[in-house]
Structure formats: C-alpha cells, structure tokens
Scaffold this motif. Structure first.
Motif, PDB file in Angstrom:
ATOM      1  N   ASN A 338       0.844  -1.199   0.000  1.00 28.78           N
ATOM      2  CA  ASN A 338       0.000   0.000   0.000  1.00 28.78           C
ATOM      3  C   ASN A 338       0.890   1.264   0.000  1.00 28.78           C
ATOM      4  O   ASN A 338       2.115   1.184   0.118  1.00 28.78           O
ATOM      5  CB  ASN A 338      -0.960  -0.015   1.197  1.00 28.78           C
ATOM      6  CG  ASN A 338      -0.224  -0.085   2.520  1.00 28.78           C
ATOM      7  OD1 ASN A 338       0.994   0.116   2.599  1.00 28.78           O
ATOM      8  ND2 ASN A 338      -0.965  -0.369   3.589  1.00 28.78           N
ATOM      9  N   THR A 376      -4.812   0.340  -6.384  1.00 24.25           N
ATOM     10  CA  THR A 376      -4.878  -0.265  -5.057  1.00 24.25           C
ATOM     11  C   THR A 376      -3.580  -0.144  -4.276  1.00 24.25           C
ATOM     12  O   THR A 376      -3.519  -0.499  -3.104  1.00 24.25           O
ATOM     13  CB  THR A 376      -5.238  -1.756  -5.194  1.00 24.25           C
ATOM     14  OG1 THR A 376      -4.257  -2.393  -6.026  1.00 24.25           O
ATOM     15  CG2 THR A 376      -6.608  -1.921  -5.817  1.00 24.25           C
ATOM     16  N   GLY A 377      -2.485   0.297  -4.931  1.00 20.12           N
ATOM     17  CA  GLY A 377      -1.223   0.412  -4.225  1.00 20.12           C
ATOM     18  C   GLY A 377      -0.050   0.413  -5.190  1.00 20.12           C
ATOM     19  O   GLY A 377      -0.208   0.530  -6.411  1.00 20.12           O
ATOM     20  N   PRO A 415      -1.826  -4.568  -0.274  1.00 15.34           N
ATOM     21  CA  PRO A 415      -3.171  -4.055  -0.593  1.00 15.34           C
ATOM     22  C   PRO A 415      -4.093  -5.164  -1.084  1.00 15.34           C
ATOM     23  O   PRO A 415      -3.659  -6.151  -1.669  1.00 15.34           O
ATOM     24  CB  PRO A 415      -2.896  -3.036  -1.708  1.00 15.34           C
ATOM     25  CG  PRO A 415      -1.644  -3.515  -2.358  1.00 15.34           C
ATOM     26  CD  PRO A 415      -0.815  -4.114  -1.252  1.00 15.34           C
TER      27      PRO A 415
END
Length: 438
Positions: A338, A376-377, A415
């Motif tokens: 993340n 998402t990351g 993530p």
C-alpha cells in the motif's frame, strides 16, 4: 521333387490308411494307455515339485548358465518325468515283444526329448513371445522329422505358388522368410543394444549425438537384416521393384505424418536444438526431456505424467528451451504494497530476502524495482537468478513466503480490494412499494 494337387490327395489317403490300420491293432491301445499313464504320473510329480521348490530362489549362488539350466529343468519337470517313463516302457516292450509294437512309445519319447532340448536352447532368449514362437516352430519341424513326414510336408508347401512379376511366392517361402526374419531381427536387436550401451558410456559424445548414432545404427542393421532374410530364401531384391510404386503412394498418402516425424527427429538431433535432459515448454506442456524416439519425444512433467510430443511439433511450433545454452534461470516475483510503505525500504528488504534464498546465485545480486502506481497500491518486480530451472516454482514460493513473513514483521501491508456502499438520505431513491391488485 514337385507335388501337384492329386499327389497331395494321394499322400493324405495313404496316411489315413496307415493310421486306420494302426488303430485296429491291440498294441496301439496298450501303447496309448502307457502314454496316458506316463502323462498322469508326470503331471502329479510336477505339481508335487512346484509345491516344494521356489523357482525364483532356486540356485541363487550358482553361475548364470547353471542357474538357467536348473530353472528350465524345474519348469519342464513334467516333460523330463514323462520322457523317462516312456523310455522305460519302450525298453521293457522292446525286450518282451517285437520292436514294431512299441513304435508309438519311440515317437512319444523322441517328441518329449526334442521339446526338452528346444527349451534348453531357447532359455538364453529373454523375450517370452519369441521363446514360444521359436519353441513351437522348432518342435513342429522336429515332430515332422521324427515321423518321417518332413520332406513330404516341404513338398506340399512348395507345390502351391503365386507368381507376382518375377517373384514366386509359396507357403514354404513365406514360412522360411518369417523364421529367418525373426532370427535376424532378434540378432539385430541384441547387436543394437550392445552398440547402444557402448555409445552411451562414451563421455566424448553429447546426448543428442549419442541418440542420433544409435538411431542410424539401428536403422542400418534393420535394413541389412531384411536384405539378408530376403536373400536367404532366394528372393531377388530387384524383383521387389514392382512394389516400389505402391509403397511410394502409401508413404505419400497414409504415412506422410510418420515420415515427417522421422525426418523431424533426425533434424532435431542434428541441429541440437533440444536434447535429453533439457527443460522445455511446448504450448501448455512443460517438463524435462527424458527420451527422444523416432516418432516423438517424451517430456516428463515431474508429477508422474509424461507428454509424448510428435517431433514435427518441435520443428514447426514455438519451443522454449530453458537450458539451451545456459542453465542459469531468471526468476521473477511480482508483488504490491500500500501507499503507506516506503518503496525504497520495500525494495531493499525484498532484495535481501531473495539473496538469502538457498538456490540463489550469489555472484548475480537480485534486483527489485517499482513498476507501477496502481489504484490499489504500489507494484514491485523482484528478480533473482538460480543455477537450474528445475523446481523454479518451489523457489518462487519460498521467496514469496519469506516476503510475507518480513512484511508482517516490518508492518508493511499488502493491498487488497475494498468496496464501500453508501446510501444517501437514509432511504432508497426509488419507490419499491408494490400495488395490490383489486
């Protein structure tokens, strides 16, 4: 001497008359009873011996020739007992009455001894089917010779013929050709196996050259064996030219795939693009080449399966050879974290984990790069080298497990997708009340 159909019929009539005269003699039934009695005693003795003797552990410490002799004698014990009993009965009748009255006993004893000698001679052959075929054929010839019917049988088999061009085929020629061809092919197989063992022991030849030499020697010996068998029965090889056109059409129509695979196999061995022991990927099949045959290669997947891939596919399709010039293999591990993580710290930690892997090459340090800022990351790519591609998935799994443990220890989060659903105003935007019909 050549026999026509009438001569064959007359010969069969003569044999039938002599057999009929023999059956009406009372001595025939006495000899027949003695033969049946000897057979029954031999059967009981053989069953008793087999129940007390373990043929597998028999004469383990004896030399190989004596051990084979013992195994054959035990396996043919009923024949030995039968021959001894019949010979004893023959001797007894010979001294008590006219010799002609024990003719059947002489024939039975000779047949039993002939079978025993044939079994001893064929004990050196390891192929069970070949042993049965040779034993039955040799015993049939011996039986015809014992009853003085070998020459008439040969003349009868040679009396019927079919002429194809300049080639005269008779049942006798076909039988001779089959027997000689079987013997020649067996000798060819023995010689090929001996040469193959000598070639495989040579450390100066590469595996592909070894396979190529073995195939060429086998093919050459096979051609020589067929030519020798045809010449031995008096068939002129030039007489077979009439079949060349049909063979060519057959190859062009029905055997084109077989020929294509054979030629492709020779090409693969000559250009050394693949060889036994290489780790390859062909389409959806991956594994190590365990054998290269005339028509296909065998690829062992490592889970008990073996893919048999035609040689033509390796020539015409894309093939990934992981060990063509160098067995060193690059392993790539993709992972993500993340946005709360420090990317430089993540790369440093991942490289240290890869370097500590047992199969990682120490002279080639691993590398880790940041590849993408995703929704998402952050996404990373970790690469490191191992000395052999065999078991690459296991190495990759061990590194990923070590990454997971390190991330948990350092507080680095991986993530995963999260979805939130918000309902504004506390009510649905549409009226879902159902109208009740009157």
């Amino acid at each position: 001497m050549t026999m026509d159909l009438n001569d064959v019929i007359d010969y069969l009539r003569t044999v039938a008359r002599s057999v009929g005269a023999e059956i009406h003699s009372p001595w025939f039934y006495l000899q027949f009873g003695l033969i049946l009695t000897a057979a029954g005693i031999a059967f009981v003795a053989d069953a008793a011996l087999r129940s007390r003797v373990d043929n597998d552990s028999l004469a383990k410490r004896w030399p190989l020739p004596l051990r084979r002799l013992a195994h054959v004698l035990v396996a043919s014990f009923s024949t030995v007992v039968f021959a001894i009993l019949v010979i004893a009965a023959r001797i007894a009748m010979f001294h008590s009455t006219w010799p002609s009255r024990s003719y059947m006993l002489v024939v039975a004893a000779k047949l039993a001894v002939a079978w025993l000698i044939i079994r001893l001679v064929t004990s050196v052959i390891r192929n069970a089917f070949l042993v049965k075929l040779i034993s039955l054929s040799a015993w049939l010839i011996a039986a015809l010779s014992i009853i003085n019917q070998l020459d008439p049988a040969i003349d009868a088999l040679d009396s019927v013929s079919i002429v194809l061009g300049g080639l005269r085929l008779t049942p006798l020629v076909v039988i001779k050709l089959g027997l000689i061809l079987i013997a020649a092919l067996w000798l060819t197989n023995v010689a090929s196996n001996f040469v193959e063992s000598r070639i495989n022991q040579s450390s100066d030849l590469t595996p592909s050259i070894q396979v190529l030499l073995v195939k060429m020697i086998r093919m050459g010996l096979l051609i020589v064996a067929i030519a020798v068998a045809l010449s031995a029965v008096g068939i002129n090889l030039s007489a077979l030219a009439v079949f060349s056109g049909a063979v060519g059409v057959g190859i062009g129509i029905g055997l084109q795939k077989i020929v294509a695979n054979f030629i492709s196999g020779i090409i693969l061995l000559a250009d050394k693009s693949v060889k036994p022991g290489d780790l390859v990927t062909i389409g959806d099949s991956s594994g190590r080449i365990s054998a290269m045959k005339t028509r296909y290669i065998s690829v062992a997947a490592g889970d008990g399966r073996e893919f048999l891939i035609p040689n033509e596919d390796l020539v015409t399709q894309k093939v990934t050879n992981w060990t063509y010039t160098d067995k060193n293999t690059l392993v790539k591990v993709n992972f993500g974290t993340n946005y709360d993580s420090d990317p430089r710290q993540v790369c440093k930690l991942a490289a240290e984990i890869a370097a500590s892997a047992p199969r990682a090459i120490k002279s080639r340090p691993p590398g880790c790069i940041l590849t993408e800022f995703a929704e998402t990351g952050m996404k990373f790519s970790l690469t490191f080298w191992i000395a052999d591609p065999d078991g690459m998935d296991n190495v990759k799994s061990e590194v990923m497990l070590a990454l997971w443990e390190a991330f948990k220890r350092e507080g680095i989060k991986v993530p995963y997708p999260v979805r939130e659903i918000r309902v504004r105003g506390g009510a649905l935007p549409v009226d879902t009340a159902l109208e009740v019909p009157n």
